[in-house]
Design a protein around this motif. Structure first.
Motif, mmCIF file in Angstrom:
data_model
loop_
_atom_site.group_PDB
_atom_site.id
_atom_site.type_symbol
_atom_site.label_atom_id
_atom_site.label_comp_id
_atom_site.label_asym_id
_atom_site.label_seq_id
_atom_site.Cartn_x
_atom_site.Cartn_y
_atom_site.Cartn_z
ATOM 1 N N VAL A 189 0.860 -1.191 0.000
ATOM 2 C CA VAL A 189 0.000 0.000 0.000
ATOM 3 C C VAL A 189 0.889 1.230 0.000
ATOM 4 N N THR A 190 0.562 2.186 -0.851
ATOM 5 C CA THR A 190 1.306 3.436 -0.943
ATOM 6 C C THR A 190 0.430 4.576 -0.426
ATOM 7 N N VAL A 191 1.063 5.556 0.195
ATOM 8 C CA VAL A 191 0.375 6.775 0.607
ATOM 9 C C VAL A 191 1.353 7.935 0.445
ATOM 10 N N THR A 192 0.827 9.100 0.151
ATOM 11 C CA THR A 192 1.651 10.310 0.121
ATOM 12 C C THR A 192 1.049 11.314 1.086
ATOM 13 N N TRP A 193 1.917 12.204 1.588
ATOM 14 C CA TRP A 193 1.414 13.261 2.469
ATOM 15 C C TRP A 193 2.346 14.451 2.413
ATOM 16 N N VAL A 194 1.770 15.602 2.735
ATOM 17 C CA VAL A 194 2.536 16.831 2.846
ATOM 18 C C VAL A 194 3.227 16.802 4.206
ATOM 19 N N PRO A 195 4.557 16.876 4.221
ATOM 20 C CA PRO A 195 5.235 16.879 5.515
ATOM 21 C C PRO A 195 4.996 18.207 6.238
ATOM 22 N N GLY A 196 4.997 18.163 7.532
ATOM 23 C CA GLY A 196 4.811 19.398 8.295
ATOM 24 C C GLY A 196 4.339 19.116 9.699
ATOM 25 N N GLU A 197 4.333 20.170 10.489
ATOM 26 C CA GLU A 197 4.020 20.067 11.912
ATOM 27 C C GLU A 197 2.668 19.413 12.190
ATOM 28 N N HIS A 198 1.645 19.768 11.419
ATOM 29 C CA HIS A 198 0.305 19.243 11.670
ATOM 30 C C HIS A 198 -0.048 18.113 10.711
ATOM 31 N N GLY A 199 0.942 17.629 9.972
ATOM 32 C CA GLY A 199 0.711 16.583 8.985
ATOM 33 C C GLY A 199 0.518 15.206 9.618
ATOM 34 N N PRO A 200 0.193 14.235 8.786
ATOM 35 C CA PRO A 200 -0.157 12.905 9.277
ATOM 36 C C PRO A 200 1.010 11.922 9.378
ATOM 37 N N GLU A 201 2.244 12.387 9.274
ATOM 38 C CA GLU A 201 3.375 11.458 9.231
ATOM 39 C C GLU A 201 3.407 10.499 10.418
ATOM 40 N N ARG A 202 3.269 10.995 11.626
ATOM 41 C CA ARG A 202 3.314 10.112 12.807
ATOM 42 C C ARG A 202 2.175 9.099 12.783
ATOM 43 N N PHE A 203 0.997 9.537 12.335
ATOM 44 C CA PHE A 203 -0.152 8.636 12.217
ATOM 45 C C PHE A 203 0.190 7.471 11.298
ATOM 46 N N TYR A 204 0.709 7.790 10.102
ATOM 47 C CA TYR A 204 1.028 6.721 9.148
ATOM 48 C C TYR A 204 2.165 5.840 9.650
ATOM 49 N N GLN A 205 3.141 6.417 10.280
ATOM 50 C CA GLN A 205 4.244 5.606 10.807
ATOM 51 C C GLN A 205 3.768 4.669 11.920
ATOM 52 N N ARG A 206 2.837 5.123 12.753
ATOM 53 C CA ARG A 206 2.271 4.243 13.787
ATOM 54 C C ARG A 206 1.541 3.053 13.165
ATOM 55 N N LEU A 207 1.010 3.238 11.951
ATOM 56 C CA LEU A 207 0.315 2.150 11.261
ATOM 57 C C LEU A 207 1.289 1.236 10.513
ATOM 58 N N GLY A 208 2.573 1.588 10.512
ATOM 59 C CA GLY A 208 3.577 0.743 9.887
ATOM 60 C C GLY A 208 4.128 1.244 8.567
ATOM 61 N N PHE A 209 3.647 2.376 8.076
ATOM 62 C CA PHE A 209 4.178 2.918 6.829
ATOM 63 C C PHE A 209 5.600 3.405 7.051
ATOM 64 N N ARG A 210 6.437 3.227 6.050
ATOM 65 C CA ARG A 210 7.813 3.710 6.105
ATOM 66 C C ARG A 210 8.054 4.624 4.908
ATOM 67 N N LEU A 211 8.847 5.639 5.122
ATOM 68 C CA LEU A 211 9.204 6.541 4.034
ATOM 69 C C LEU A 211 10.049 5.791 3.010
ATOM 70 N N THR A 212 9.807 6.069 1.721
ATOM 71 C CA THR A 212 10.548 5.392 0.655
ATOM 72 C C THR A 212 11.723 6.222 0.165
ATOM 73 N N GLY A 213 11.750 7.504 0.521
ATOM 74 C CA GLY A 213 12.770 8.407 -0.015
ATOM 75 C C GLY A 213 12.316 9.079 -1.303
ATOM 76 N N GLU A 214 11.166 8.678 -1.814
ATOM 77 C CA GLU A 214 10.606 9.281 -3.023
ATOM 78 C C GLU A 214 9.716 10.459 -2.648
ATOM 79 N N THR A 215 9.451 11.294 -3.638
ATOM 80 C CA THR A 215 8.467 12.352 -3.492
ATOM 81 C C THR A 215 7.518 12.289 -4.681
ATOM 82 N N SER A 216 6.346 12.837 -4.491
ATOM 83 C CA SER A 216 5.357 12.991 -5.546
ATOM 84 C C SER A 216 4.873 14.429 -5.439
ATOM 85 N N GLY A 217 5.389 15.291 -6.317
ATOM 86 C CA GLY A 217 5.127 16.719 -6.171
ATOM 87 C C GLY A 217 5.751 17.202 -4.878
#
Length: 158
Positions: free
Chosen positions: A118-146
């Motif tokens: 499963v792939t997901v993208t998000w805007v990084p930032g203070e109020h962004g969902p990064e911690r939420f997705y990481q708690r679910l097991g998502f890992r950063l790929t090093g790629e960007t999309s826009g």
């Protein structure tokens, strides 16, 4: 608290409520409104899977998946991906497990369609969902999309 969350299709009877769904003000620049997501789903019905999240009779969120998309169609090495396109949980229902439920439901649908990632993208930032997705097991790929970062989750075999 979660009682009996479920996903429902967007219909003429619930589309107005869907478009009225509001996230927290500090998240507004991080995820598109439901109306834009539905417009994108309308013009790309072969890849979009929009669903509403209900708990009992209460609309609490919106989730949209995508199936079999290449992030960079000009790159012959880019693989087909499926994943989470949008997630909007109503401001007054956040932190109650509805986002997790929505993501897990998308994962189940992707697995049902024979995929294992499963792939997901998000805007990084203070109020962004990064911690939420990481708690679910998502890992950063090093790629960007826009201007968004790309995360992935390998689905366990069943």
């Amino acid at each position: 608290m979660l009682s009996s969350p479920r996903l429902e299709k967007v219909t003429p009877d619930n589309v107005e409520a869907a478009c009225g769904l509001r996230i927290r003000p500090d998240q507004e620049g991080l995820v598109a409104p439901v109306a834009r997501s539905l417009a994108e789903a309308y013009v790309q019905p072969e890849i979009a899977w929009p669903r509403l999240v209900y708990d009992g009779e209460h609309l609490v969120g919106f989730v949209m998946a995508f199936f079999d998309v290449r992030f960079n169609p000009d790159d012959p090495d880019d693989r087909l991906r499926s994943g989470l396109w949008r997630l909007n949980i109503a401001a007054d229902h956040q932190g109650r497990g509805y986002g997790r439920f929505a993501v897990e439901s998308v994962c189940e649908e992707i697995r049902r369609r024979g995929q294992s990632r499963v792939t997901v993208t998000w805007v990084p930032g203070e109020h962004g969902p990064e911690r939420f997705y990481q708690r679910l097991g998502f890992r950063l790929t090093g790629e960007t999309s826009g201007d968004e970062v790309v995360g992935e989750l390998d689905l366990p075999e069943v």
